[in-house]
Structure formats: structure tokens, C-alpha cells
Write a protein that holds these residues in place. Structure first.
Motif, PDB file in Angstrom:
ATOM      1  N   ALA A  48       0.816  -1.217   0.000  1.00 40.59           N
ATOM      2  CA  ALA A  48       0.000   0.000   0.000  1.00 40.59           C
ATOM      3  C   ALA A  48       0.851   1.270   0.000  1.00 40.59           C
ATOM      4  CB  ALA A  48      -0.943   0.000   1.196  1.00 40.59           C
ATOM      5  N   GLN A  49       2.109   1.139   0.390  1.00 40.44           N
ATOM      6  CA  GLN A  49       3.008   2.296   0.455  1.00 40.44           C
ATOM      7  C   GLN A  49       3.789   2.505  -0.844  1.00 40.44           C
ATOM      8  OE1 GLN A  49       4.840   0.499   4.073  1.00 40.44           O
ATOM      9  NE2 GLN A  49       4.510   2.519   5.013  1.00 40.44           N
ATOM     10  N   LEU A  50       3.529   1.666  -1.844  1.00 40.25           N
ATOM     11  CA  LEU A  50       4.297   1.719  -3.085  1.00 40.25           C
ATOM     12  C   LEU A  50       3.479   2.300  -4.233  1.00 40.25           C
ATOM     13  CD1 LEU A  50       5.917  -1.854  -3.055  1.00 40.25           C
ATOM     14  CD2 LEU A  50       6.815   0.258  -2.044  1.00 40.25           C
ATOM     15  N   SER A  51       4.187   2.849  -5.215  1.00 37.52           N
ATOM     16  CA  SER A  51       3.550   3.288  -6.455  1.00 37.52           C
ATOM     17  C   SER A  51       3.286   2.065  -7.334  1.00 37.52           C
ATOM     18  CB  SER A  51       4.459   4.261  -7.204  1.00 37.52           C
ATOM     19  OG  SER A  51       5.631   3.595  -7.666  1.00 37.52           O
ATOM     20  N   GLY A  52       2.520   2.270  -8.418  1.00 36.91           N
ATOM     21  CA  GLY A  52       2.230   1.163  -9.322  1.00 36.91           C
ATOM     22  C   GLY A  52       3.490   0.559  -9.926  1.00 36.91           C
ATOM     23  N   GLY A  53       4.421   1.417 -10.325  1.00 34.88           N
ATOM     24  CA  GLY A  53       5.668   0.922 -10.897  1.00 34.88           C
ATOM     25  C   GLY A  53       6.490   0.135  -9.898  1.00 34.88           C
ATOM     26  N   GLN A  54       6.511   0.608  -8.645  1.00 32.65           N
ATOM     27  CA  GLN A  54       7.252  -0.106  -7.608  1.00 32.65           C
ATOM     28  C   GLN A  54       6.610  -1.463  -7.312  1.00 32.65           C
ATOM     29  OE1 GLN A  54       7.048   2.995  -4.640  1.00 32.65           O
ATOM     30  NE2 GLN A  54       9.178   3.624  -5.005  1.00 32.65           N
ATOM     31  N   LYS A  55       5.272  -1.509  -7.311  1.00 35.29           N
ATOM     32  CA  LYS A  55       4.583  -2.788  -7.099  1.00 35.29           C
ATOM     33  C   LYS A  55       4.945  -3.782  -8.199  1.00 35.29           C
ATOM     34  CE  LYS A  55       0.551  -0.811  -4.744  1.00 35.29           C
ATOM     35  NZ  LYS A  55      -0.901  -0.511  -4.859  1.00 35.29           N
TER      36      LYS A  55
END
Length: 351
Positions: free
Chosen positions: A145-152
Motif C-alpha cells: 500500500a506504500q508503493l507506487s504502481g511501478g514499484q509494485k
């Protein structure tokens, strides 16, 4: 590295049958990035899920790294164990990440290692190594939940690499991302392909994905592959739908007594003043109806649509001049070979 032969998948529901795959023959060479493109409902997702047997094919065979996976499916306990081992060498990246919200980033990457029975210390070492590889070593203790879409998606890629796969399957991995993030994820996939020697099979509906990262590509329509080959071969194929979609050029003839010609430039021809040379040599006025230029597979490639005065029969010599300069020449309304021989270029159909 990946071969399917006569692959068919039929879904049955309430007395109805839907054929998602209709005799698909696919060959992906070791170490290449191979893109399968098509509209929604073309059968792309069914294909990639059959490659790792998330879906059992109705008929046909799937061979990955020399192992016939379909021969192992449903044939006793020993075969099932061999199938699990073979599938562990196939990584999968999903469109919507599929991360567990209750686990940290590191724990998500460790999950497949945990299933494989790897010890805690070794799992931790491997997960941190993979997070560093995808540029997320500082996010190990964060939650999805703490990540951006790219990081996920980078976490998803790290997780897919946990079992040291030889093959990485990407199911629309960038379709939920913005353009800038998409470019970074595609660059990561290309880097992993080169650094680890991974064979990457990705499906997409975005032409830019094929243009940016793929060595080879296939076009799917209604459960069948209608075109396939290296991107360079496709661009050089008269009448190629994929080439036209990668570099769309448009424009209609201004009259019946005009000839519209599509030109494809490769390598050194992209920097040569071919059009001005043609105009001066034959003293003809040339109209440029449309043009597109980009880099594909590290090579500059361009397409241009021009209009020549006169009918086709009056332009045989100028068209021959263009071919002599190393250009791929397609006359609108006529699928032609470089020799000028008419040919219908559609996979499985020729005359």
C-alpha cells in the motif's frame, strides 16, 4: 526455448463452447524478448496461461526448455512432481501485481522460496538480492500500500525471479501503468533479459511495447497467430499488418491517375536523401502523405507514404530506383515482392 504445437483451448459453459486458441504454433528462441500482440479476445491471455499450464490446453503440446509440459500434466504423482519442478523455472508477472497486502515487500518476494522449502536465512538473502536487482533495496520493509504502481510491478518481477527461472512470462505487465513508468519497466525487462539470459514472452495490446523492447513478435486474431517473425523481418514483409501498425502512415491518392507507395527505411537508408534523389533523377514531383520514424531493437527504422504522378505502369522505373536504394517498397493496393512479383502475404496463405 518455448514451443507450442497445435495448441487449442476450448472453454465450455452451460452447453456453449468458446474456442480461445485454435491450433497455435509458436516458437520463441532462447534469450529473446518475444511479444504477442492482439486486441481483447484474441486469445493472448489464454496462450500465456497455457504456456505454464495455469490453464490446461484442450489439445496440442507445450514445450519449455526441452520439457513437454503437456506430457507431464495429469499423469500420476511422479509426473506431477516433475511438472512442478518444470514450472518453477518459469516466472510469471501479472497485470495487477497480485501482491499480498499483509506481507512486506521482502516477504512477498520470499513467498515462492518459502513454498519451495528454502530456509529462512537463504530466503532473506535471495529476496534482498532480487530487490536490489530491480532497484528496490530500500523498500524491503515497506508494504504494498506504500508503493507506487511501478514499484509494485518491480516487486512482482523480483518475486517472479525468485526461483531462478529461465523463462519469464509477462501478462500485460505494463497496461495499468503510466507511459513513463511503462518505459522504466520495459527497460528493466530488457536489462534482466541481457544480464540473466532470460527468455521473455510478453503479451500486450500496446504497439509501443513491441517497438520498444521486442526482438520478435506475433499478431493474434481470433485465437490464431496470423503473422510472426523478428521485428526486422516483419518490417521487411510486404503487406505486414504488424509493420503497418508499428509505424502507421496514412493518406489517400489525390486522383485515379496517381500511385501511392509505402516505403520502409532500415539502417543507413534512414539518413539518405532518397526522395530528393528520386525527384531530381526523374524530374517528377513527389508528395509526402505521411511519415513515421523511431528506434526498434536499437536500429533506426522509418516508414513513409508518398504519392507519385501517373498510374503504377508509368512508375515502374522510379519504383525500381527506390528498391535499388535498399528500401522496402509496397505499392498501395498491390502486395509485391522486391522483384515486383505480386504475392499475398498472410501466414498460411500465398499465391
Amino acid at each position: 526455448m518455448i514451443t507450442t504445437s497445435g495448441l487449442t483451448k476450448v472453454y465450455r459453459s452451460r452447453g456453449r463452447e468458446v474456442t480461445a486458441l485454435d491450433g497455435v504454433d509458436l516458437h520463441v528462441r532462447e534469450g529473446e524478448v518475444y511479444g504477442v500482440i492482439g486486441q481483447s479476445g484474441a486469445g493472448k491471455s489464454s496462450l500465456i496461461r497455457c504456456v505454464n499450464l495455469l490453464e490446461r490446453p484442450t489439445s496440442g503440446t507445450v514445450t519449455v526448455d526441452g520439457v513437454d509440459l503437456t506430457a507431464l500434466a495429469g499423469r500420476g504423482q511422479r509426473a506431477s512432481k516433475e511438472l512442478r519442478q518444470a514450472r518453477s523455472r518459469i516466472g510469471m508477472v501479472f497485470q495487477h501485481f497480485n501482491l499480498l497486502s499483509s506481507r512486506t515487500v521482502q516477504d512477498n518476494v520470499e513467498l515462492p522460496l518459502e513454498i519451495l522449502g528454502i530456509s529462512g536465512r537463504e530466503r532473506s538473502r535471495k529476496a534482498l538480492e532480487l530487490l536490489d536487482l530491480v532497484g528496490l533495496s530500500d523498500k524491503a520493509k515497506s508494504y504494498p500500500a506504500q508503493l507506487s504502481g511501478g514499484q509494485k510491478q518491480r516487486v512482482g518481477i523480483a518475486r517472479a525471479l525468485a526461483g531462478d527461472p529461465k523463462v519469464l512470462l509477462s501478462d500485460e505487465a505494463t497496461s495499468a501503468l503510466d507511459p513513463e513508468t511503462t518505459r522504466s519497466i520495459l527497460q528493466l525487462l530488457r536489462d534482466l533479459n541481457q544480464q540473466l539470459g532470460l527468455t521473455v514472452l510478453l503479451i500486450t495490446h500496446e504497439m509501443d511495447v513491441v517497438k520498444t523492447v521486442c526482438d520478435s513478435a506475433a499478431l493474434m486474431e481470433r485465437g490464431r497467430i496470423v503473422e510472426s517473425g523478428t521485428v526486422g523481418e516483419l518490417l521487411a514483409t510486404p503487406g505486414s499488418e504488424l509493420a503497418a501498425a508499428l509505424f502507421p502512415v496514412s493518406g489517400e491518392a489525390s486522383g485515379d491517375d496517381r500511385t501511392v507507395v509505402d516505403l520502409t527505411f532500415h539502417g543507413e537508408t534512414t539518413t539518405e536523401p532518397v526522395i530528393s534523389q528520386l525527384s531530381r533523377t526523374y524530374n517528377i514531383d513527389i508528395s509526402i502523405l505521411g511519415a513515421a520514424m523511431d528506434t526498434v531493437g536499437g536500429r533506426q527504422v522509418g516508414r513513409m507514404r508518398i504519392e507519385l504522378p501517373g498510374r503504377f505502369e508509368e512508375n515502374v522505373v522510379p519504383i525500381g530506383f527506390l528498391r535499388e536504394q535498399g528500401l522496402q517498397v509496397d505499392v498501395a493496393g498491390r502486395a509485391e515482392l522486391a522483384s515486383g512479383e505480386p504475392q499475398l502475404v498472410k501466414e498460411g496463405v500465398a499465391k
